[in-house]
Enzyme design. Sequence first.
Site, PDB file in Angstrom:
ATOM      1  N   SER A   7       0.803  -1.114   0.054  1.00  0.00           N
ATOM      2  CA  SER A   7      -0.004   0.011   0.039  1.00  0.00           C
ATOM      3  C   SER A   7       0.951   1.236  -0.026  1.00  0.00           C
ATOM      4  O   SER A   7       1.627   1.362   0.789  1.00  0.00           O
ATOM      5  CB  SER A   7      -0.800   0.129   1.241  1.00  0.00           C
ATOM      6  OG  SER A   7      -1.530   1.277   1.201  1.00  0.00           O
ATOM      7  N   HIS A  32      -1.045  -1.335  -3.965  1.00  0.00           N
ATOM      8  CA  HIS A  32      -2.282  -0.713  -3.732  1.00  0.00           C
ATOM      9  C   HIS A  32      -2.500   0.535  -3.425  1.00  0.00           C
ATOM     10  O   HIS A  32      -1.599   1.249  -2.886  1.00  0.00           O
ATOM     11  CB  HIS A  32      -2.551  -1.734  -2.296  1.00  0.00           C
ATOM     12  CG  HIS A  32      -3.868  -1.408  -1.538  1.00  0.00           C
ATOM     13  ND1 HIS A  32      -5.116  -1.943  -2.018  1.00  0.00           N
ATOM     14  CD2 HIS A  32      -4.205  -0.350  -0.590  1.00  0.00           C
ATOM     15  CE1 HIS A  32      -6.140  -1.609  -1.216  1.00  0.00           C
ATOM     16  NE2 HIS A  32      -5.482  -0.763  -0.260  1.00  0.00           N
ATOM     17  N   ASP A  34      -4.633   4.017  -2.287  1.00  0.00           N
ATOM     18  CA  ASP A  34      -5.610   4.298  -1.419  1.00  0.00           C
ATOM     19  C   ASP A  34      -6.226   5.868  -1.478  1.00  0.00           C
ATOM     20  O   ASP A  34      -5.396   6.744  -1.473  1.00  0.00           O
ATOM     21  CB  ASP A  34      -4.993   4.422   0.215  1.00  0.00           C
ATOM     22  CG  ASP A  34      -5.037   2.798   0.760  1.00  0.00           C
ATOM     23  OD1 ASP A  34      -6.184   2.052   0.518  1.00  0.00           O
ATOM     24  OD2 ASP A  34      -4.054   2.491   1.058  1.00  0.00           O
ATOM     25  N   HIS A  66      -8.065   1.279  -4.147  1.00  0.00           N
ATOM     26  CA  HIS A  66      -9.078   1.353  -2.970  1.00  0.00           C
ATOM     27  C   HIS A  66      -9.660   2.434  -2.707  1.00  0.00           C
ATOM     28  O   HIS A  66      -9.059   3.367  -2.377  1.00  0.00           O
ATOM     29  CB  HIS A  66      -8.593   0.848  -1.877  1.00  0.00           C
ATOM     30  CG  HIS A  66      -9.248   0.710  -0.431  1.00  0.00           C
ATOM     31  ND1 HIS A  66      -8.415   0.501   0.880  1.00  0.00           N
ATOM     32  CD2 HIS A  66     -10.640   0.870  -0.420  1.00  0.00           C
ATOM     33  CE1 HIS A  66      -9.692   0.430   1.741  1.00  0.00           C
ATOM     34  NE2 HIS A  66     -10.803   0.601   0.901  1.00  0.00           N
ATOM     35  N   GLY A 197       1.096  -1.847   4.238  1.00  0.00           N
ATOM     36  CA  GLY A 197       1.332  -0.764   3.998  1.00  0.00           C
ATOM     37  C   GLY A 197       2.949  -0.537   4.898  1.00  0.00           C
ATOM     38  O   GLY A 197       3.814  -0.520   4.535  1.00  0.00           O
TER      39      GLY A 197
END
Length: 217
Positions: A7, A32, A34, A66, A197
């Site tokens: 992340s 990933h 965010d 996400h 993360g």
Amino acid sequence: MNLLAPSMLSIDFGHMEDELRTAINAGADYIHVDVMDGMFVPNISFGPPVIKYVKKAVPDAKLDVHMMVQDPVRYLDKIASIGIYNMTIHLEATDHIKEDLEAIKAAGVRPCVSISPDTPVSALDDVLDMVDMVLLMSVYPGFGGQSFIESTFDKIKELVAKREARGLNFDIEIDGGVTLDNLQRVLDAGVNVIVAGSAIFGAETEKNTKEFLRIMK
Ligand code: DX5
Ligand code: ZN
């Protein structure tokens, strides 16, 4: 197949490009991303311009986006046009989840759904047959570096049982508080996509990525 999704929220933004390449070259499957709007969650992170830059830095990486955003579909066209792989939206963030998931699919992106820790797995019943992945949040969304909420294990098991009972085959992703210490338990419970993360980008990115993958693959 088990997949690792480091992340970006915990990345050293001063060295973003190098850090992204390091994670991908070490074998990470996804990046990933965010996206936070300061409304659905108290924090603000980044949006389309940064995602575009990530795509340029690691063109071959599959971006696992996400959306911690109210009414996420407002940003769908802009983000889908960058060329992303998964778009995960929160059940709690929209009044028209089915239409939104259909729109994501129509945009050529894999539609995925997430629930926050206080939302029961049963709330997903109507959409399980529409998604490529379910993301169970194992922390309250908004910030990296929180501790894994233990009751998430029951939700994982419930979701695995539902998937089996209904003959579906979506991926199950977990996000929040995953470390080398609880990774094996999370995998054993039935998760196959791991977001991490602070445990990956916090310090030695290459070493951390490889350690995760050694346990996962
Ligand atoms: C939190 C984000 C996570 C976050 C996880 O709302 O969705 O992806 O970066 O961070 P760690 O792995 O540090 O808990
Ligand atoms: Zn996330």
